[in-house]
Scaffold this motif. Structure first.
Motif, PDB file in Angstrom:
ATOM      1  N   ILE A  29       0.833  -1.204   0.000  1.00 12.13           N
ATOM      2  CA  ILE A  29       0.000   0.000   0.000  1.00 12.13           C
ATOM      3  C   ILE A  29       0.864   1.250   0.000  1.00 12.13           C
ATOM      4  N   GLY A  30       1.987   1.214   0.710  1.00 18.82           N
ATOM      5  CA  GLY A  30       2.867   2.368   0.745  1.00 18.82           C
ATOM      6  C   GLY A  30       3.408   2.724  -0.624  1.00 18.82           C
ATOM      7  N   ALA A 202      -8.888   2.157   7.210  1.00 12.15           N
ATOM      8  CA  ALA A 202      -8.957   0.694   7.249  1.00 12.15           C
ATOM      9  C   ALA A 202      -8.880   0.220   5.804  1.00 12.15           C
ATOM     10  N   PRO A 203      -7.732  -0.317   5.363  1.00 11.98           N
ATOM     11  CA  PRO A 203      -7.536  -0.585   3.940  1.00 11.98           C
ATOM     12  C   PRO A 203      -8.180  -1.856   3.421  1.00 11.98           C
ATOM     13  N   GLU A 222      -6.090  -0.072  -4.711  1.00  8.90           N
ATOM     14  CA  GLU A 222      -7.432   0.359  -4.331  1.00  8.90           C
ATOM     15  C   GLU A 222      -7.426   0.975  -2.940  1.00  8.90           C
ATOM     16  N   ALA A 223      -6.696   0.359  -2.017  1.00 10.26           N
ATOM     17  CA  ALA A 223      -6.571   0.927  -0.678  1.00 10.26           C
ATOM     18  C   ALA A 223      -5.791   2.229  -0.709  1.00 10.26           C
ATOM     19  N   ASP A 246     -13.430   2.087   1.223  1.00  9.69           N
ATOM     20  CA  ASP A 246     -14.443   2.420   0.224  1.00  9.69           C
ATOM     21  C   ASP A 246     -15.084   3.781   0.466  1.00  9.69           C
ATOM     22  N   GLY A 247     -14.592   4.514   1.462  1.00  5.61           N
ATOM     23  CA  GLY A 247     -15.066   5.873   1.680  1.00  5.61           C
ATOM     24  C   GLY A 247     -16.135   6.014   2.743  1.00  5.61           C
ATOM     25  N   THR A 248     -16.583   4.926   3.331  1.00 11.10           N
ATOM     26  CA  THR A 248     -17.574   5.003   4.387  1.00 11.10           C
ATOM     27  C   THR A 248     -16.878   5.166   5.735  1.00 11.10           C
TER      28      THR A 248
END
Length: 252
Positions: A29-30, A202-203, A222-223, A246-248
């Motif tokens: 992710i980094g 939270a990825p 995506e994360a 997912d933005g929530t």
């Protein structure tokens, strides 16, 4: 950057000359976060414990990426990185370890110390070190990469983020350290002035070194999109919250 709905607020284009540091930026992710920030014109420092791995990642990303040796568990390394990086607008605390998925009866104190040294104490050390530079930024942003498995609400009831029945009670070292990260995120946001935006992400389960050997896991890019959007929140954006990839908004 993928066009997904994320947060009920605007994000802003990075100002020319914006500088970001991504800890653990040489993989997973980094690395994807660094790539997306570079694509948006941000000057990115890849923080890597292993300098050779950091250099290889920088070659992959292109000439705009910079590398700094940074072991978040080593105070002299953190202090040296602060001096080398200088000015900073965006801090992404991404470095993390998972020493095992055992429950309390199978977890050693060494595993707990390992998780907390990197995931919690290291995160705090880096944040403290770079706060003076962030205070000088007109739009300081801190993004802490956490985990949905650190949510006490989700840990106490079935949730859509992970297989609750399978993991219930497991991973005490990693998951409790991420619960601590969530608390540190909230308290940091409360302590800093209003120009700061401090949030945790939270990825979701991703194909990274953190879960080496596991067959499941989604695309780290995506994360990373969620990380980047939190790093570019508008000045009226939220602070002191845990967000799902997912933005929530996720519960503590």
């Amino acid at each position: 950057m993928k066009d997904i709905a994320f947060l009920p607020v605007e994000i802003r284009r990075p100002a020319p000359g914006s500088v970001a540091l991504v800890t653990g930026g040489n993989s997973g992710i980094g690395l994807e976060t660094a790539k997306q920030l570079l694509d948006l014109g941000v000057e990115v420092w890849i923080g890597a414990r292993d300098l050779d791995k950091g250099r290889r990642a920088a070659v992959e990303l292109g000439s705009a990426a910079r590398v700094v040796q940074l072991d978040v568990t080593d105070p002299p390394s953190v202090a040296a990185a602060v001096q080398q990086v200088g000015e900073l607008d965006i801090l992404v605390n991404n470095a993390g370890v998972n020493p095992g998925n055992d429950a309390i009866d199978g977890t050693t104190l060494e595993q707990l110390r390992m998780a907390y040294e990197t995931n919690v104490f290291g995160l705090i050390s880096v944040t403290q070190g770079f706060l003076p530079a962030l205070h000088r930024s007109p739009h300081p942003r801190i993004v802490n990469v956490s985990s949905g498995t650190g949510s006490l609400t989700w840990n106490s009831s079935p949730n859509p983020q992970f297989d609750w029945e399978r993991v219930q009670g497991g991973g005490v070292a990693y998951r409790s350290s991420k619960t601590a990260v969530n608390a540190v995120t909230l308290l940091t946001a409360q302590a800093l002035d209003e120009k700061f935006k401090v949030n945790a992400l939270a990825p979701g389960l991703r194909r990274t070194n953190l879960i080496a050997g596991m067959s499941a896991g989604g695309d780290p890019a995506e994360a990373a999109t969620g990380v980047v959007r939190l790093a570019l929140l508008a000045d009226d954006g939220p602070t002191g919250a845990l967000w799902s990839w997912d933005g929530t908004r996720a519960p503590w």
